[in-house]
Enzyme design. Structure first.
Site, PDB file in Angstrom:
ATOM      1  NE  ARG A 102       5.406  -1.667  23.363  1.00  8.61           N
ATOM      2  CZ  ARG A 102       5.076  -2.699  23.872  1.00  8.61           C
ATOM      3  NH1 ARG A 102       4.268  -3.315  23.361  1.00  8.61           N
ATOM      4  NH2 ARG A 102       5.637  -3.166  25.131  1.00  8.61           N
ATOM      5  CE  LYS A 137     -16.488  -6.673   6.724  1.00  8.76           C
ATOM      6  NZ  LYS A 137     -17.521  -7.290   6.907  1.00  8.76           N
ATOM      7  CE  LYS A 169     -19.470  -5.487   0.063  1.00  9.77           C
ATOM      8  NZ  LYS A 169     -19.090  -6.993   0.404  1.00  9.77           N
ATOM      9  CD  GLU A 202     -23.028  -8.106  -1.591  1.00 13.86           C
ATOM     10  OE1 GLU A 202     -24.465  -7.509  -1.306  1.00 13.86           O
ATOM     11  OE2 GLU A 202     -21.861  -7.723  -0.897  1.00 13.86           O
ATOM     12  CG  ASP A 224     -23.120 -10.896   1.491  1.00 18.40           C
ATOM     13  OD1 ASP A 224     -22.166 -11.173   2.296  1.00 18.40           O
ATOM     14  OD2 ASP A 224     -23.836  -9.680   1.769  1.00 18.40           O
TER      15      ASP A 224
END
Length: 285
Positions: A102, A137, A169, A202, A224
């Site tokens: 698995r 992410k 950011k 950013e 961005d």
């Protein structure tokens, strides 16, 4: 990205934690009906077209479970596969094969999906000179696997985590009191703590691009959520001062258009957070 030594430790940690989670005090299904001395063989069967990834990881898992297991690799990481292909055979103690099954499948199915999506993005960027980057992410606990899969698919890794690169950011900038304050404080922090980390900042508009350039000392500017025209303008403004990166909802339909604006790289969270596992199975032979 982190060093190979540190990356290898991440993989070791993933394996040990996954085995702890899945096996606990024993695979009682196998222990109940299969003799410890029983020997078996299984094949990794492909049931969907794509890019295979996780072959080397599977080898490490089998070795962790039982170093006497023998792996015969027929297809390597990064290869194109189709329905019916056999990636490898594994032979040895039947209990050991079942104990690893698995974990191997879960990892390879997800890694192959990520590698397949990454390869499709790389193909869309062919001839532009723009590289595709992953992001943070990722699925908690298995980031190293997912970033490994991006590399197998032909993409590049962004920073691994919060500790191996500075990335200022919008929230950092706002909390710090603006771009100049954020960059100034960051440079002072790095000097005071004797840290050699690259700085990415950013920008939300062309005015912020200008302010970042006035401060200098930045490795890459994150352009961005800009439209195409503003991205082209930003690239011209930045010139050779530092590297450029586009981000923000860029998908298969817009990827090449942003690359044609002249950015060095494009980052996409979709490489790791929006994939469907490739269909693979481990079958006894």
């Amino acid at each position: 990205m982190i060093s190979k030594i540190q990356f290898d430790k991440e993989i070791e940690g993933i394996i040990s934690n996954a085995v702890r989670e899945d096996v606990g005090d024993g695979d009682h299904s196998s222990l109940a009906c299969i003799p410890k001395s029983a020997q078996g063989k299984a094949k990794l069967l492909v049931k969907e077209e794509g890019i295979i990834a996780g072959v080397e990881f599977a080898k490490q898992v089998f070795n962790y479970i039982d170093s006497d297991l023998k792996i015969e690799r027929l297809i390597e990481d990064g290869a194109e596969v189709k329905y019916g292909d056999i990636v490898f055979y594994v032979a040895g103690a039947s209990q050991s094969i079942l104990k690893a099954e698995r974990l191997v499948l879960n990892a390879m199915q997800r890694m192959s999906a990520i590698a397949t999506k990454t390869k499709s993005y790389v193909d869309l960027l062919e001839g532009t000179g723009t590289k595709i980057l992953d992001t943070r992410k990722t699925t908690p606990g298995i980031r190293a696997l997912e970033k490994w899969a991006v590399k197998i698919g032909g993409g590049e890794n962004h920073r691994f985590a919060l500790y191996d690169m500075i990335m200022l950011k919008d929230n950092h900038i706002d909390f710090a009191g603006g771009i100049t304050a954020a960059i100034t404080k960051t440079k002072a922090y790095l000097k005071e703590n004797n840290k050699d980390l690259k700085i990415i900042v950013e920008a939300r508009d062309l005015k912020e691009i200008e302010e970042i350039l006035q401060n200098g000392g930045v490795y890459r500017i994150l352009i961005d959520n800009f439209n195409y025209e503003d991205t082209k303008t930003a690239v011209k403004m930045i010139g050779d001062s530092c590297y450029t990166e586009s981000s923000g909802g860029i998908n298969e339909d817009t990827l090449r258009k942003y690359a044609e604006c002249g950015v060095n790289c494009i980052s996409s969270g979709a490489l790791t957070h929006s994939v469907y596992n490739m269909d693979l199975s481990l079958k006894a032979v």
